[in-house]
Design a protein around this motif. Structure first.
Motif, short mmCIF file in Angstrom:
data_model
loop_
_atom_site.label_atom_id
_atom_site.label_comp_id
_atom_site.label_asym_id
_atom_site.label_seq_id
_atom_site.Cartn_x
_atom_site.Cartn_y
_atom_site.Cartn_z
N TYR A 25 32.82 54.57 -25.42
CA TYR A 25 31.55 55.12 -24.96
C TYR A 25 31.16 54.64 -23.57
O TYR A 25 30.31 55.25 -22.92
CB TYR A 25 30.44 54.76 -25.96
CG TYR A 25 30.54 55.51 -27.27
CD1 TYR A 25 29.92 56.74 -27.44
CD2 TYR A 25 31.28 55.00 -28.33
CE1 TYR A 25 30.00 57.44 -28.62
CE2 TYR A 25 31.37 55.69 -29.53
CZ TYR A 25 30.73 56.91 -29.67
OH TYR A 25 30.84 57.60 -30.86
N SER A 59 38.44 65.80 -26.38
CA SER A 59 37.48 64.70 -26.38
C SER A 59 37.22 64.21 -27.79
O SER A 59 37.32 64.98 -28.75
CB SER A 59 36.15 65.14 -25.74
OG SER A 59 35.20 64.08 -25.79
N TYR A 60 36.87 62.93 -27.94
CA TYR A 60 36.51 62.36 -29.23
C TYR A 60 35.09 61.81 -29.21
O TYR A 60 34.66 61.13 -30.14
CB TYR A 60 37.49 61.25 -29.62
CG TYR A 60 37.87 60.34 -28.47
CD1 TYR A 60 37.06 59.29 -28.07
CD2 TYR A 60 39.05 60.57 -27.78
CE1 TYR A 60 37.41 58.49 -27.00
CE2 TYR A 60 39.41 59.77 -26.71
CZ TYR A 60 38.58 58.72 -26.33
OH TYR A 60 38.93 57.92 -25.26
N GLU A 62 31.14 63.18 -28.70
CA GLU A 62 30.42 64.45 -28.76
C GLU A 62 29.83 64.88 -27.42
O GLU A 62 29.95 66.04 -27.01
CB GLU A 62 29.30 64.35 -29.80
CG GLU A 62 28.53 65.64 -30.00
CD GLU A 62 27.39 65.46 -30.98
OE1 GLU A 62 27.28 66.27 -31.91
OE2 GLU A 62 26.59 64.50 -30.80
N ARG A 63 29.19 63.95 -26.71
CA ARG A 63 28.50 64.34 -25.48
C ARG A 63 29.46 64.58 -24.31
O ARG A 63 29.04 65.09 -23.27
CB ARG A 63 27.46 63.27 -25.10
CG ARG A 63 28.06 61.92 -24.72
CD ARG A 63 26.99 60.84 -24.64
NE ARG A 63 27.54 59.52 -24.44
CZ ARG A 63 27.69 58.93 -23.28
NH1 ARG A 63 27.34 59.56 -22.17
NH2 ARG A 63 28.20 57.71 -23.19
N THR A 65 32.35 66.80 -23.22
CA THR A 65 33.00 68.03 -23.64
C THR A 65 34.47 68.06 -23.22
O THR A 65 34.87 67.40 -22.25
CB THR A 65 32.29 69.24 -23.01
OG1 THR A 65 32.46 69.20 -21.59
CG2 THR A 65 30.81 69.25 -23.34
N ASP A 341 26.37 60.76 -31.57
CA ASP A 341 27.33 60.61 -32.67
C ASP A 341 27.82 59.18 -32.84
O ASP A 341 28.77 58.94 -33.58
CB ASP A 341 28.53 61.55 -32.45
CG ASP A 341 29.31 61.22 -31.18
OD1 ASP A 341 28.78 60.50 -30.31
OD2 ASP A 341 30.46 61.70 -31.04
N ASP A 342 27.19 58.23 -32.19
CA ASP A 342 27.62 56.84 -32.19
C ASP A 342 27.03 56.11 -33.40
O ASP A 342 25.81 55.99 -33.51
CB ASP A 342 27.17 56.17 -30.88
CG ASP A 342 27.78 54.79 -30.68
OD1 ASP A 342 28.36 54.24 -31.63
OD2 ASP A 342 27.67 54.26 -29.56
N HIS A 368 25.71 65.34 -36.25
CA HIS A 368 26.56 64.81 -35.18
C HIS A 368 27.76 64.02 -35.72
O HIS A 368 28.65 63.67 -34.95
CB HIS A 368 25.72 63.90 -34.27
CG HIS A 368 24.55 64.59 -33.65
ND1 HIS A 368 24.64 65.37 -32.53
CD2 HIS A 368 23.23 64.62 -34.02
CE1 HIS A 368 23.45 65.85 -32.22
NE2 HIS A 368 22.58 65.41 -33.10
N VAL A 369 27.77 63.73 -37.02
CA VAL A 369 28.84 62.90 -37.61
C VAL A 369 29.34 63.61 -38.87
O VAL A 369 28.89 63.32 -39.99
CB VAL A 369 28.34 61.48 -37.96
CG1 VAL A 369 29.52 60.59 -38.39
CG2 VAL A 369 27.60 60.86 -36.79
N HIS A 404 17.15 62.82 -35.91
CA HIS A 404 17.77 63.82 -35.03
C HIS A 404 16.85 65.02 -34.86
O HIS A 404 16.20 65.48 -35.81
CB HIS A 404 19.09 64.29 -35.62
CG HIS A 404 20.17 63.26 -35.66
ND1 HIS A 404 20.57 62.55 -34.55
CD2 HIS A 404 20.96 62.83 -36.68
CE1 HIS A 404 21.55 61.73 -34.89
NE2 HIS A 404 21.80 61.88 -36.17
#
Length: 435
Positions: A25, A59-60, A62-63, A65, A341-342, A368-369, A404
């Motif tokens: 991250y 990408s792994y 979410e934010r 792309t 998503d963290d 998000h997860v 969320h």
């Protein structure tokens, strides 16, 4: 021309190659930013799956792309798990985790292992920067001796700096380039080289007198938040006992135009910084005979909050003639804060573990997860539950752990038997309990 003069020339001409160690991250956004401004970037990570995804333009996080990864790849960014390629890089930036061990003491193994892996391939004329949050003195006491053992002397034939990461996932207003960069060098020459590198990617540089000052700055930032969140969490418990809505009180206090900064209570602390970093200072302070009681008290309060939430869930079920044991409980939000998503150190996960330990059947829902991630201390074989009217109604209790924006709160309140709200997000209703 000396090695460091040549390094300065390569940095200023943007022909320097940047190596980023740890593509999570923190490291991945930084790598993409350096690539964006035209520097060649090599990303190093021990996770072969991450390396393969990045090199395939995937990408792994979410934010971030896939399009951003592909743009960086087109600019020459590549990922590798081959640390022998360290020799190709001019700047080596370490962005690896600094967790706590089982005794809540600093675990520098990720830093040490990374340094030990790259050092056999290091050479004169390189800049080494540590970004991982750690105790004051780490750069001087852990990194510098290892460089010197290889014949690399900071300020003479290499450069060594500490520049703490300041990422805020999910913040739409401040990206990597917008957040001022604190930096301290082992020598003035090291500091100048570090600033020259980072100013390509970051708009504002904040130089300080030493690496120790930079290390302490990062800890102060996060301890400030930990202490204030601990205060407001304790106030929440007191207000709850008195039948007072703490969120109403905070909003009213925030109308004062001076001397008050509003902090929001919650189910506990999460993320890679605030639950962990205060203990790095308390551990180091003991070396100087200082007992950091205030910091540790705030940490204890925040650490206890998932237990407080579990107790409120038990009370809510009991009031409706149900026991925790055998109840079906849905935790809303697995990430440690909203709209990301963290899930690192997320209190939602600990709440699930506590309730399962009391015999509940637990599940979660988080847009998000989609799948419960692999974790060192927790193992749940779960997928995110869909929030349909029928599915909401089949659970005995919902726990809003992470608020969320994607959740349909009106739908939740219409169909839930009871909701325990740890974030103050829901309107007052007969089936809603504040926690």
């Amino acid at each position: 021309m000396s090695n460091l003069q040549l390094l300065r020339q390569r940095i200023e001409s943007k022909t320097a190659v940047v190596g980023i160690y740890g593509l999570g991250y923190v490291g991945l956004p930084l790598a993409l930013r350096f690539a964006e401004v035209g520097l060649k970037v090599i990303g190093f990570d021990i996770d072969a799956a991450k390396v393969s995804k990045l090199n395939a333009g995937q990408s792994y996080i979410e934010r971030i792309t896939p399009n951003l990864i592909q743009q960086a790849r087109a600019r020459g960014f590549e990922a590798t798990d081959d640390f022998s390629r360290t020799t190709e890089a001019d700047a080596l930036i370490i962005c690896v985790p600094t967790p706590l061990d089982r005794h809540r003491e600093p675990d520098l193994s990720f830093i040490v292992n990374t340094v030990e892996a790259l050092l056999p391939h290091a050479r004169e004329g390189q800049l080494l920067s540590l970004e991982s949050t750690t105790w004051p003195g780490t750069t001087e006491e852990v990194l510098a001796p290892r460089l010197r053992a290889r014949g690399l002397e900071p300020g003479q034939n290499c450069a060594l700096v500490f520049s703490p990461e300041r990422e805020d996932p999910g913040n739409p207003h401040y990206g990597t380039k917008d957040i001022p960069k604190v930096i301290g060098g082992t020598t003035p020459t090291c500091l100048a080289l570090g600033q020259a590198l980072y100013q390509h990617a970051i708009q504002t540089m904040v130089p300080v007198s030493s690496t120790r000052a930079a290390e302490m700055t990062k800890l102060l930032e996060n301890i400030h938040r930990s202490v204030n969140i601990g205060l407001v969490n304790e106030m929440k418990i007191v207000a709850d006992k008195m039948g007072i809505n703490i969120h109403e009180v905070i909003d009213a206090a925030a109308t004062k135009p001076f001397g008050f900064v509003p902090y929001k209570p919650g189910p506990g602390l999460g993320g890679h910084c605030i639950p962990i970093d205060p203990y790095y200072l308390t551990w180091k302070a003991r070396e100087y005979g200082v007992n950091t009681r205030f910091i540790e008290l705030a940490g204890d309060i925040n650490h206890h909050m998932p237990n407080w939430v579990a107790g409120k869930v038990a009370d809510a079920l009991n009031d409706r003639g149900k026991a925790v044991k055998g109840s079906r409980i849905l935790v809303l939000g697995l990430a440690y804060k909203k709209n990301i998503d963290d899930t690192r150190e997320s209190p939602a996960v600990e709440i699930m573990d506590l309730l399962q330990g009391k015999g509940a059947e637990v599940a979660y829902s988080d847009p998000h997860v989609p799948t419960f991630p692999r974790k060192r201390d927790y193992a749940f074989d779960l997928q995110s539950e869909p929030l349909t009217p029928d599915n909401i109604a089949r659970f005995d209790c919902l726990v809003l752990a992470t608020d969320h924006d994607a959740f349909d709160y009106a739908l939740l309140q219409r169909h839930a038997r009871v909701i325990v709200d740890t974030r103050g997000r829901l309107a007052a209703a007969s089936n809603t309990v504040a926690a």
